[in-house]
Structure formats: C-alpha cells, structure tokens
Design a protein around this motif. Sequence first.
Motif, mmCIF file in Angstrom:
data_model
loop_
_atom_site.group_PDB
_atom_site.id
_atom_site.type_symbol
_atom_site.label_atom_id
_atom_site.label_comp_id
_atom_site.label_asym_id
_atom_site.label_seq_id
_atom_site.Cartn_x
_atom_site.Cartn_y
_atom_site.Cartn_z
ATOM 1 N N ASP A 131 0.771 -1.408 0.046
ATOM 2 C CA ASP A 131 0.157 0.107 0.079
ATOM 3 C C ASP A 131 0.744 1.174 0.127
ATOM 4 O OD1 ASP A 131 -2.203 -1.752 0.262
ATOM 5 O OD2 ASP A 131 -2.069 -1.901 2.314
ATOM 6 N N ILE A 132 2.118 1.243 0.813
ATOM 7 C CA ILE A 132 3.083 2.305 0.818
ATOM 8 C C ILE A 132 4.245 1.680 0.718
ATOM 9 C CG2 ILE A 132 3.912 4.001 2.175
ATOM 10 C CD1 ILE A 132 1.037 4.335 3.888
ATOM 11 N N HIS A 133 5.286 2.040 0.206
ATOM 12 C CA HIS A 133 6.602 1.504 0.216
ATOM 13 C C HIS A 133 7.517 2.599 -0.315
ATOM 14 C CE1 HIS A 133 9.982 -1.377 -0.509
ATOM 15 N NE2 HIS A 133 10.222 -0.766 -1.445
ATOM 16 N N ARG A 134 8.645 2.504 0.618
ATOM 17 C CA ARG A 134 9.811 3.666 0.656
ATOM 18 C C ARG A 134 11.071 3.181 0.672
ATOM 19 N NH1 ARG A 134 5.525 6.567 1.615
ATOM 20 N NH2 ARG A 134 5.270 8.740 1.146
ATOM 21 N N GLN A 135 12.055 3.672 0.383
ATOM 22 C CA GLN A 135 13.520 3.048 -0.021
ATOM 23 C C GLN A 135 14.335 4.358 0.727
ATOM 24 O OE1 GLN A 135 14.439 1.509 -3.720
ATOM 25 N NE2 GLN A 135 13.968 -0.870 -2.929
ATOM 26 N N MET A 136 15.432 4.124 1.558
ATOM 27 C CA MET A 136 16.037 5.046 1.784
ATOM 28 C C MET A 136 17.535 4.410 2.191
ATOM 29 S SD MET A 136 14.775 6.725 5.364
ATOM 30 C CE MET A 136 14.445 5.535 6.547
ATOM 31 N N CYS A 190 17.213 0.694 3.590
ATOM 32 C CA CYS A 190 16.174 0.556 4.325
ATOM 33 C C CYS A 190 14.869 0.583 3.591
ATOM 34 C CB CYS A 190 16.119 1.491 5.669
ATOM 35 S SG CYS A 190 14.981 1.303 6.822
ATOM 36 N N GLU A 191 14.109 -0.426 3.592
ATOM 37 C CA GLU A 191 12.684 -0.370 2.968
ATOM 38 C C GLU A 191 11.592 -0.316 4.094
ATOM 39 O OE1 GLU A 191 13.415 -2.841 -0.803
ATOM 40 O OE2 GLU A 191 13.541 -3.916 0.578
ATOM 41 N N HIS A 192 10.500 0.436 4.067
ATOM 42 C CA HIS A 192 9.494 0.544 4.936
ATOM 43 C C HIS A 192 8.447 1.006 4.276
ATOM 44 C CE1 HIS A 192 9.812 4.904 5.446
ATOM 45 N NE2 HIS A 192 10.930 4.681 4.978
ATOM 46 N N GLY A 193 7.293 0.441 5.044
ATOM 47 C CA GLY A 193 5.801 0.644 4.461
ATOM 48 C C GLY A 193 4.921 0.040 5.157
ATOM 49 N N VAL A 194 3.900 -0.100 4.491
ATOM 50 C CA VAL A 194 2.539 -1.134 4.939
ATOM 51 C C VAL A 194 2.292 -1.941 3.790
ATOM 52 C CG1 VAL A 194 0.139 -0.815 5.491
ATOM 53 C CG2 VAL A 194 1.761 1.104 6.179
ATOM 54 N N TYR A 195 2.181 -2.993 4.101
ATOM 55 C CA TYR A 195 1.655 -4.404 3.280
ATOM 56 C C TYR A 195 0.530 -4.838 3.857
ATOM 57 C CZ TYR A 195 1.479 -8.362 0.131
ATOM 58 O OH TYR A 195 1.350 -9.421 -0.687
ATOM 59 N N ARG A 230 7.280 -9.689 -9.420
ATOM 60 C CA ARG A 230 6.257 -8.997 -9.742
ATOM 61 C C ARG A 230 5.793 -8.155 -8.299
ATOM 62 N NH1 ARG A 230 3.763 -13.278 -13.658
ATOM 63 N NH2 ARG A 230 4.932 -12.562 -15.647
ATOM 64 N N TYR A 231 6.621 -7.997 -7.421
ATOM 65 C CA TYR A 231 6.287 -7.313 -6.275
ATOM 66 C C TYR A 231 5.557 -7.981 -5.098
ATOM 67 C CZ TYR A 231 8.144 -3.673 -9.139
ATOM 68 O OH TYR A 231 9.072 -2.845 -10.109
ATOM 69 N N GLU A 232 5.655 -9.251 -5.410
ATOM 70 C CA GLU A 232 4.809 -10.115 -4.566
ATOM 71 C C GLU A 232 5.928 -11.515 -4.197
ATOM 72 O OE1 GLU A 232 1.687 -10.219 -3.214
ATOM 73 O OE2 GLU A 232 0.934 -8.127 -4.018
ATOM 74 N N CYS A 233 5.881 -11.613 -2.823
ATOM 75 C CA CYS A 233 6.608 -12.804 -2.341
ATOM 76 C C CYS A 233 6.081 -13.617 -1.381
ATOM 77 C CB CYS A 233 8.045 -12.215 -1.815
ATOM 78 S SG CYS A 233 9.523 -13.591 -1.752
ATOM 79 N N GLU A 234 5.629 -14.929 -1.988
ATOM 80 C CA GLU A 234 4.683 -15.784 -1.088
ATOM 81 C C GLU A 234 5.815 -16.488 -0.179
ATOM 82 O OE1 GLU A 234 1.586 -17.619 -2.992
ATOM 83 O OE2 GLU A 234 0.949 -15.990 -3.989
ATOM 84 N N ASN A 235 7.060 -16.955 -0.703
ATOM 85 C CA ASN A 235 8.052 -17.775 0.059
ATOM 86 C C ASN A 235 8.744 -16.766 1.137
ATOM 87 O OD1 ASN A 235 7.127 -20.054 -1.604
ATOM 88 N ND2 ASN A 235 8.552 -19.445 -3.125
#
Length: 83
Positions: free
Chosen positions: A3-8, A33-38, A63-68
């Motif tokens: 929903d929200i993703h940021r990198q710094m 550092c990656e942070h956000g809301v998923y 594709r921006y999804e990681c189930e494993n």
Amino acid sequence: MSDIHRQMHLRTRKEHRCAYCGSTIAKGSVVLCEHGVYDHQPYRRYACGKCEPHVDAFWKWCRYECENPLDESFAYFLELESE
C-alpha cells in the motif's frame, strides 16, 4: 503489492539482519532500508551492501509479491541470475 513503500539509505545505530541473505549488518553500516505498509501491516527491512544491487531486479522478477520466505526466494533469484 505494498500500500505504501519507501526506500532510503541510512547508517545503522545497532546491528541488524539482512532480510535478503540473513547476514549480520554491523552497527554503523550504511544500508538500504525499506519500509512501508503491506496488507495493512507495517514493515521495515534492511538490505546489506552485497544484496542491495539486486533488490530492485528481484522485486520486478517476482512482480512485487513474495509468498515464500524472502531469503529463500532471493537466493533462488540470484542462482537464476548467475546462470
């Protein structure tokens, strides 16, 4: 997808664990550092200097999804990249 993703980039104030390879990131290291809301849950993860160059390509590949588990998927991705 998040929903929200940021990198710094930041300098760590304590030891962390790389979310991608599991290695220890020493205090005082400059890391991604990656942070956000998923799925309505906040997250924060760190990438060591060895993994950082591959992070964006990894997320595009899956594709921006990681189930494993993230570290297992990332290791598989690196194997494919090296072939």
